[in-house]
Design an enzyme around this catalytic site. Sequence first.
Site, PDB file in Angstrom:
ATOM      1  N   SER A 139       6.525   9.015   0.196  1.00  0.00           N
ATOM      2  CA  SER A 139       6.067   7.882  -0.610  1.00  0.00           C
ATOM      3  C   SER A 139       7.093   7.502  -1.668  1.00  0.00           C
ATOM      4  O   SER A 139       7.879   8.343  -2.121  1.00  0.00           O
ATOM      5  CB  SER A 139       4.736   8.241  -1.288  1.00  0.00           C
ATOM      6  OG  SER A 139       4.374   7.288  -2.261  1.00  0.00           O
ATOM      7  N   TYR A 152      -0.330  13.960  -6.283  1.00  0.00           N
ATOM      8  CA  TYR A 152       0.252  13.335  -5.091  1.00  0.00           C
ATOM      9  C   TYR A 152       1.736  13.068  -5.311  1.00  0.00           C
ATOM     10  O   TYR A 152       2.569  13.369  -4.449  1.00  0.00           O
ATOM     11  CB  TYR A 152      -0.492  12.035  -4.801  1.00  0.00           C
ATOM     12  CG  TYR A 152      -0.050  11.299  -3.558  1.00  0.00           C
ATOM     13  CD1 TYR A 152      -0.370  11.777  -2.294  1.00  0.00           C
ATOM     14  CD2 TYR A 152       0.671  10.110  -3.651  1.00  0.00           C
ATOM     15  CE1 TYR A 152       0.019  11.096  -1.150  1.00  0.00           C
ATOM     16  CE2 TYR A 152       1.065   9.419  -2.511  1.00  0.00           C
ATOM     17  CZ  TYR A 152       0.735   9.915  -1.272  1.00  0.00           C
ATOM     18  OH  TYR A 152       1.122   9.238  -0.142  1.00  0.00           O
TER      19      TYR A 152
END
Length: 269
Positions: A139, A152
């Site tokens: 990401s 995350y």
Amino acid sequence: MFDLTGKNVCYVADCGGIALETCKVLMTKNIAKLAILHSVENPQAIAQLQSLKPSTQIFFWTYDVTMARADMQKYFDEVMVQMDYIDVLIYGATLCDETDIDGTINTNLTGMMNTCATVLPHMDKKKDGSGGLILNVTSVIGLDPSPVFCAYSASKFGVIGFTRSLADPLYYTQNGVAVMAVCCGPTKVFVDRELTAFLPYGQSFADRLRTAPCQSTAVCGQNIVRAIERGENGQIWIADKGGLELVKLQSYWHMADVFLHYMQDKEDD
């Protein structure tokens, strides 16, 4: 440039969203075999993929990325019976759950590292393989921090660090396995679901993300495959807003310069 023609690809991810769209593109590249490894099977998606290229063999194995390394080794010994060899390993399993820090780290980071470590001997040109490529799908908040999704983001920073470390010439010149990462920007499958911030202060921002502009999973999948075909060992790419951009990596601590003497082989002294 990496030619996918005739290659055997192993994709660790669910068979939906970005992974499904990436597999659709892979099926247009005349690959020989595609193995999909995940905890939940999606027969409809696999049938859809098979219809795109009947001559490509598709396998599905139930896979738990949090299993112990010893169990992974036994698991992949069985996988290799069907696959013969693996040219490309794609790790795309991901979890964004700020209420489950252990699960987020284990899925996104620990599971990825254990999977890579287990599969590498099967790809190593000095062992059982003939080299190849490992691609970690991660990401953009593994490049820049996120005050909303702290756990995350931390897991994705770890993916980048591991990818860059494993891509070092120390390994690549020996095993012939290139290692890269693609950092996906906000994608529809991600923002469509309920999101929880790490701390309550960030929840209003997390809620607004559900209406934020984002790229489609199809475009993201196309750019992941483009990165595979165009990329080189050690590169980090951003797949965002429908485009593909190479990250300009920077070193802040030049380890090789500081410890050059200690990193040399004894024969070099």
